[in-house]
Enzyme design. Structure first.
Site, mmCIF file in Angstrom:
data_model
loop_
_atom_site.group_PDB
_atom_site.id
_atom_site.type_symbol
_atom_site.label_atom_id
_atom_site.label_comp_id
_atom_site.label_asym_id
_atom_site.label_seq_id
_atom_site.Cartn_x
_atom_site.Cartn_y
_atom_site.Cartn_z
ATOM 1 N N HIS A 54 -3.799 -4.900 -0.274
ATOM 2 C CA HIS A 54 -3.347 -5.474 0.988
ATOM 3 C C HIS A 54 -3.391 -7.001 0.902
ATOM 4 O O HIS A 54 -4.461 -7.590 1.034
ATOM 5 C CB HIS A 54 -4.240 -4.998 2.136
ATOM 6 C CG HIS A 54 -4.007 -3.580 2.524
ATOM 7 N ND1 HIS A 54 -3.033 -3.204 3.419
ATOM 8 C CD2 HIS A 54 -4.623 -2.438 2.122
ATOM 9 C CE1 HIS A 54 -3.055 -1.887 3.560
ATOM 10 N NE2 HIS A 54 -4.008 -1.409 2.779
ATOM 11 N N CYS A 70 0.845 -1.198 0.000
ATOM 12 C CA CYS A 70 0.000 0.000 0.000
ATOM 13 C C CYS A 70 0.884 1.254 0.000
ATOM 14 O O CYS A 70 1.617 1.474 -0.953
ATOM 15 C CB CYS A 70 -0.987 -0.048 1.174
ATOM 16 S SG CYS A 70 -2.369 1.121 0.987
ATOM 17 N N GLU A 79 -2.415 -9.095 3.083
ATOM 18 C CA GLU A 79 -2.789 -9.632 4.396
ATOM 19 C C GLU A 79 -4.294 -9.591 4.638
ATOM 20 O O GLU A 79 -4.795 -10.193 5.594
ATOM 21 C CB GLU A 79 -2.039 -8.885 5.510
ATOM 22 C CG GLU A 79 -2.550 -7.492 5.845
ATOM 23 C CD GLU A 79 -2.125 -6.400 4.886
ATOM 24 O OE1 GLU A 79 -2.417 -5.228 5.171
ATOM 25 O OE2 GLU A 79 -1.502 -6.712 3.839
#
Length: 215
Positions: A193, A81, A195
């Site tokens: 992202h 990001c 994750e």
């Protein structure tokens, strides 16, 4: 020597990244120690929020030079990001802020009109499909990811890359092409992202961890 280091500069969602790395079998070390960062085998640079705040926090902790030293060593780095955005020359978010200058290009606001000229929402917050651009995905962090796989984006600014050969993947926001992933040698950047992107994101993180074995 720390194997996988997540740069801790109080400006990233480091805990969720740390958990994802652990799920993928890695042993992450959170650090703001310049020596630990420069001597890592793998480095993740996260980032959430405004570009200027993030780069200022990084520089206030004197972590820009160790990151540059690490990159010059040829070892893999992954920006996530705003962490990806900081790899570029600079950003125009709330005025111009100089980046790390590792990838030619600048970060600018996501266009507020779709391809047909109608207004659409900014920030760009959605699951979006990844599409190939100029680089093959084999032997990269996107190795084994199928074209059209969806990942989670949340951003108002995007990288506008000077050399399109650095673009690894794009996404289409109502017909407007946005840079989703970059690769320049040992540098990787993801606008989305991983994750927060389910099994696809975990596969991408696993691919990054495996780069250590390929060195």
């Amino acid at each position: 020597m720390a194997e996988l280091v997540i740069v801790n500069y109080d400006a990233g969602n480091i805990r969720s990244v740390e958990r994802a790395v652990s799920v993928c079998g890695g042993t992450p070390v959170l650090s703001s120690d310049p020596e630990v960062i420069s001597s890592a085998n793998l480095l993740i640079l996260p980032g959430v929020g405004a570009f200027g705040k993030c780069i200022s926090a990084l520089r206030s902790k004197n972590l820009d030079k160790p990151i540059l030293d690490y990159v010059r060593s040829g070892k893999p780095i992954l920006g996530i990001c705003v962490g990806m955005q900081m790899l570029f020359d600079g950003s125009w978010e709330f005025g111009f802020h100089k980046g790390l200058g590792l990838i030619p290009g600048e970060v600018k606001r996501v266009p507020e009109e779709s391809a047909d000229g109608t207004s659409h929402r900014v920030p760009h917050v959605t699951w979006q499909e990844l599409e190939p651009k100029h680089q093959p995905w084999d032997d990269s962090v996107l190795d084994g990811i199928h074209f059209g796989a969806s990942c989670y984006f949340i951003h108002s600014y995007a990288a506008f890359v000077k050399d399109e050969n650095d673009v690894l993947a794009t996404c289409s926001y109502n017909g407007v092409e946005l840079c989703a992933a970059v690769r320049r040698g040992n540098l990787y950047g993801l606008q989305f992202h991983p994750e927060k992107s389910g099994s696809v994101g975990l596969k991408i993180i696993s691919n990054f961890i495996s780069l250590n074995e390929a060195q």
